[in-house]
Scaffold this motif. Structure first.
Motif, PDB file in Angstrom:
ATOM      1  N   ASP A   1       0.958  -1.140  -0.069  1.00  0.00           N
ATOM      2  CA  ASP A   1      -0.076   0.126  -0.160  1.00  0.00           C
ATOM      3  C   ASP A   1       0.737   1.219   0.123  1.00  0.00           C
ATOM      4  O   ASP A   1       0.409   2.314   0.113  1.00  0.00           O
ATOM      5  CB  ASP A   1      -0.833  -0.005   1.185  1.00  0.00           C
ATOM      6  N   GLY A   2       2.166   1.150  -0.077  1.00  0.00           N
ATOM      7  CA  GLY A   2       2.992   2.375   0.001  1.00  0.00           C
ATOM      8  C   GLY A   2       3.570   2.604   1.159  1.00  0.00           C
ATOM      9  O   GLY A   2       4.281   3.682   1.216  1.00  0.00           O
ATOM     10  N   SER A   3       2.938   1.988   2.320  1.00  0.00           N
ATOM     11  CA  SER A   3       3.553   2.643   3.659  1.00  0.00           C
ATOM     12  C   SER A   3       4.864   2.126   3.829  1.00  0.00           C
ATOM     13  O   SER A   3       5.143   0.914   3.212  1.00  0.00           O
ATOM     14  CB  SER A   3       2.531   2.097   4.602  1.00  0.00           C
ATOM     15  N   LEU A   4       5.479   2.251   4.824  1.00  0.00           N
ATOM     16  CA  LEU A   4       6.730   1.858   5.454  1.00  0.00           C
ATOM     17  C   LEU A   4       6.802   0.523   6.058  1.00  0.00           C
ATOM     18  O   LEU A   4       5.904   0.160   6.726  1.00  0.00           O
ATOM     19  CB  LEU A   4       7.558   2.800   6.311  1.00  0.00           C
ATOM     20  N   LYS A   5       7.694  -0.286   5.870  1.00  0.00           N
ATOM     21  CA  LYS A   5       7.835  -1.622   6.571  1.00  0.00           C
ATOM     22  C   LYS A   5       8.328  -1.356   7.795  1.00  0.00           C
ATOM     23  O   LYS A   5       9.615  -0.998   8.022  1.00  0.00           O
ATOM     24  CB  LYS A   5       8.480  -2.863   5.791  1.00  0.00           C
ATOM     25  N   THR A   6       7.421  -1.479   8.903  1.00  0.00           N
ATOM     26  CA  THR A   6       7.659  -1.212  10.235  1.00  0.00           C
ATOM     27  C   THR A   6       7.332  -2.085  11.316  1.00  0.00           C
ATOM     28  O   THR A   6       7.133  -1.884  12.539  1.00  0.00           O
ATOM     29  CB  THR A   6       7.216   0.255  10.790  1.00  0.00           C
ATOM     30  N   GLU A   7       6.810  -3.136  10.881  1.00  0.00           N
ATOM     31  CA  GLU A   7       6.053  -4.273  11.488  1.00  0.00           C
ATOM     32  C   GLU A   7       7.087  -4.718  12.783  1.00  0.00           C
ATOM     33  O   GLU A   7       6.735  -5.206  13.797  1.00  0.00           O
ATOM     34  CB  GLU A   7       5.324  -5.408  10.922  1.00  0.00           C
ATOM     35  N   GLU A   8       8.443  -4.898  12.242  1.00  0.00           N
ATOM     36  CA  GLU A   8       9.317  -5.696  12.993  1.00  0.00           C
ATOM     37  C   GLU A   8      10.510  -4.717  13.458  1.00  0.00           C
ATOM     38  O   GLU A   8      10.642  -3.926  12.775  1.00  0.00           O
ATOM     39  CB  GLU A   8       9.771  -6.804  12.318  1.00  0.00           C
ATOM     40  N   ASN A   9      11.169  -5.058  14.675  1.00  0.00           N
ATOM     41  CA  ASN A   9      12.261  -4.037  14.785  1.00  0.00           C
ATOM     42  C   ASN A   9      13.293  -4.140  14.098  1.00  0.00           C
ATOM     43  O   ASN A   9      14.212  -3.394  14.043  1.00  0.00           O
ATOM     44  CB  ASN A   9      12.791  -4.436  16.259  1.00  0.00           C
ATOM     45  N   SER A  10      13.309  -5.237  13.155  1.00  0.00           N
ATOM     46  CA  SER A  10      14.335  -5.404  12.003  1.00  0.00           C
ATOM     47  C   SER A  10      14.324  -4.615  10.786  1.00  0.00           C
ATOM     48  O   SER A  10      15.332  -4.301   9.866  1.00  0.00           O
ATOM     49  CB  SER A  10      14.569  -6.802  11.796  1.00  0.00           C
ATOM     50  N   ASP A  11      12.904  -4.079  10.518  1.00  0.00           N
ATOM     51  CA  ASP A  11      12.739  -3.469   9.194  1.00  0.00           C
ATOM     52  C   ASP A  11      13.255  -2.141   9.093  1.00  0.00           C
ATOM     53  O   ASP A  11      13.095  -1.384  10.038  1.00  0.00           O
ATOM     54  CB  ASP A  11      11.132  -3.182   9.388  1.00  0.00           C
ATOM     55  N   LYS A  12      13.735  -1.890   8.073  1.00  0.00           N
ATOM     56  CA  LYS A  12      14.358  -0.617   7.781  1.00  0.00           C
ATOM     57  C   LYS A  12      13.387   0.316   7.041  1.00  0.00           C
ATOM     58  O   LYS A  12      12.504   0.041   6.338  1.00  0.00           O
ATOM     59  CB  LYS A  12      15.600  -0.849   6.690  1.00  0.00           C
ATOM     60  N   TYR A  13      13.714   1.457   7.512  1.00  0.00           N
ATOM     61  CA  TYR A  13      12.509   2.638   6.960  1.00  0.00           C
ATOM     62  C   TYR A  13      13.045   4.112   6.722  1.00  0.00           C
ATOM     63  O   TYR A  13      12.239   4.799   6.625  1.00  0.00           O
ATOM     64  CB  TYR A  13      11.441   2.432   7.923  1.00  0.00           C
ATOM     65  N   SER A  14      14.116   4.231   6.668  1.00  0.00           N
ATOM     66  CA  SER A  14      15.059   5.584   6.620  1.00  0.00           C
ATOM     67  C   SER A  14      16.113   5.448   5.871  1.00  0.00           C
ATOM     68  O   SER A  14      17.069   4.757   6.381  1.00  0.00           O
ATOM     69  CB  SER A  14      14.767   6.514   8.054  1.00  0.00           C
TER      70      SER A  14
END
Length: 552
Positions: free
Chosen positions: A340-353
């Motif tokens: 859906d275009g949102s950041l992957k932030t579900e897990e503490n290992s997800d990179k988002y920036s």
């Protein structure tokens, strides 16, 4: 749980994205702030002559050009142990501090004030009432007349009637979070237009010694090249004249507007809206004969009674949740977004920036005007303290109240007045040197005899906070270069420990009146004066391609 995405956040210089998660009462429970731009300047600097570092690093940003230029050159000087003459330091300070004034005024009026000013409401203002209100906050209000305010209303009406709103387009006009009266809105909009001329004038002051601005070119390893300007009385007088004009605007418009704002938003200030975790950091600097502009230090958890000494050895930088390879922090490693275009932030290992994560003793830290003010004030800086005390007395605020969204703006305005006054002292110091025939502006060195291998760093307080550059030199070429900018500290992503950065922390617990118009989120983030670096392209004069980079 409802998710709201704002992308981009900043009005002029974009690339900052925020995603907030709301509970059933529209209160922010979690926030993710993401830098959406890969700069790559550090990569471009590799294998270059160290003496070119300033000219290239100055291109990191189109706003902070002088800051990066000076810090890069100072970084090289530190690596080689080159001490610059006092006159060179004075000239560099004059350029740097003039940039503080220009940057702070432009930030408030042109990048942030429309978070508080309802443009459409101003069209209903009574110009005569405006003039009376202005006297509540200044004994000599800036351009304060009924005719002037009527003229501003006509200009605004022309914008509206033409359908070309320009900078006033796409605002959340009429939002419940706006609290100024129609007349107060018109006063600030009047100064918004005046500040357009102001920023042009103060930019000339920087260019007098910089050769031009943005991207001044007079700073070189060993000193400065603008000696002819330093020795020319007409150039010095021009700088002083511009400074006097700036002081008039700051004293009669900017500071009074901030007093007006703190009165209108007093409830938000007292409730601590936009307050972070209370960790502040400053490196100090800008020495004068009777003190220095800023003190260095560290505050943890709003404990103003316990100012720790700043130690650069306590700084670490992490990339666990940034788009870089963990085995090689300089190599980009972009991961896809959700469908859906949102950041992957579900897990503490997800990179988002793209922003890396600096920490001090493992803690996220806020830097900038507020941090400088709290640390310098509580270390009893004799030059600064009277300015803060006067503002707090006139507004009925306490020091802790500045640790808020509106408070950050107040700290920035107080700092502008303080710096404007102290700049006259710096000019006086320079004139004293010239009077007694000290005209040295460059420390001579022989590059061929300098060490083949060296390391250096430089730390400066710049408008948005702490700027630090780090360099490694091998075979007299740059082998590694690293930059931690103020926004790197403030917009840091989480690490795997889940610790929020200042931007993210300041949003938690805030209620949105109209989630589909998240003005409150913009107010908080804009209060930090975000500066995500501009896109940089490398070409040669003939338009040939020099290199191509692909991020996979």
């Amino acid at each position: 749980m409802k998710k709201i995405i704002i992308d981009p956040v900043t009005r002029v210089e974009g690339h900052l994205r925020v995603e907030v998660l709301l509970d059933e009462n529209n209160v922010i429970e979690e926030a993710y702030v993401s830098g959406q731009l890969f700069r790559g300047i550090e990569t471009i600097l590799k294998n270059r002559d160290p003496r070119d570092a300033g000219l290239l690093a100055g291109r990191i940003c189109g706003v902070c050009t002088n800051s990066h230029f000076r810090t890069a050159v100072s970084c090289v000087e530190d690596a080689y142990g080159i001490e610059i003459p006092d006159n060179a330091r004075s000239i560099r300070d004059l350029m740097s501090l003039a940039l503080f004034i220009q940057d702070h005024v432009v930030h408030f009026y042109h990048l942030h004030s429309l978070d508080y000013v309802d443009v459409t409401s101003a069209l209903q203002a009574d110009a005569e009432v405006c003039s009376k209100i202005a006297y509540k906050y200044s004994a000599e209000p800036f351009r304060n007349s009924k005719a002037h305010y009527e003229n501003v209303k006509e200009k605004l009406q022309t914008f509206v009637d033409s359908g070309r709103l320009g900078p006033f387009a796409n605002g959340y006009w009429g939002h419940a979070a706006y609290k100024l009266s129609a007349e107060e809105n018109l006063i600030l909009l009047s100064h918004y237009l005046d500040a357009l001329k102001f920023q042009s004038s103060i930019s000339k002051a920087i260019a007098i010694f910089g050769g031009k601005t943005p991207h001044p070119q007079s700073i070189v390893v060993g000193g400065i090249t603008s000696v002819a300007d330093m020795l020319n009385p007409s150039r010095l007088n021009e700088f002083i004249f511009i400074l006097k004009e700036a002081k008039e605007f700051v004293d009669r418009a900017y500071l009074p507007d901030m007093k007006l704002l703190t009165a209108a938003y007093r409830d938000e200030i007292k409730s601590g809206q936009g307050r972070g975790n209370g960790n502040f950091i400053a490196v100090g600097g800008y020495a004068f004969s009777d003190g220095r502009l800023f003190e260095s230090g560290v505050i943890m958890g709003h404990d103003f009674s316990n100012i720790q000494e700043f130690d650069p050895k306590n700084i670490t930088e992490h990339i666990e949740r940034s788009w870089y390879r963990e085995e090689d922090p300089d190599t980009p490693y972009y991961t896809d977004l959700n469908r859906d275009g949102s950041l992957k932030t579900e897990e503490n290992s997800d990179k988002y920036s793209w922003i890396k994560a600096p920490r001090y003793e493992g803690k996220t830290m806020e830097c900038g005007p507020l941090a400088r003010m709290l640390i310098s004030y509580n270390k009893n800086n004799a030059l600064l303290k009277p300015y803060v005390d006067t503002f707090l007395k006139e507004t009925g605020l306490e020091l802790i109240d500045l640790a808020s969204t509106v408070g950050r703006n107040a700290a920035r305005a107080i700092e502008t007045q303080y710096i404007t006054d102290l700049l006259f002292k710096r000019v006086s110091d320079l004139l004293q040197h010239i009077k007694y025939y000290d005209t040295k502006t460059w420390e001579k060195y022989d590059f061929s005899t300098l060490p083949q291998t060296a390391e250096g760093n430089a730390f400066f307080e710049v408008p948005r906070g702490i700027l630090s550059h780090f360099i490694k030199i091998e075979e007299q070429k740059i082998s590694h270069y690293s930059v931690i900018a103020p926004t790197t500290w403030n917009a840091t992503p989480k690490n795997r420990d889940g610790a929020r950065g200042p931007y993210e922390e300041a949003l938690i617990g805030m209620k949105l009146e109209e989630p589909e118009k998240p003005l409150e989120v913009l107010k908080v983030l804009h209060s930090f004066d975000p500066c995500l670096a501009c896109a940089v392209h490398v070409i040669d004069a003939r338009g040939r391609e020099l290199g191509r980079y692909k991020i996979t």
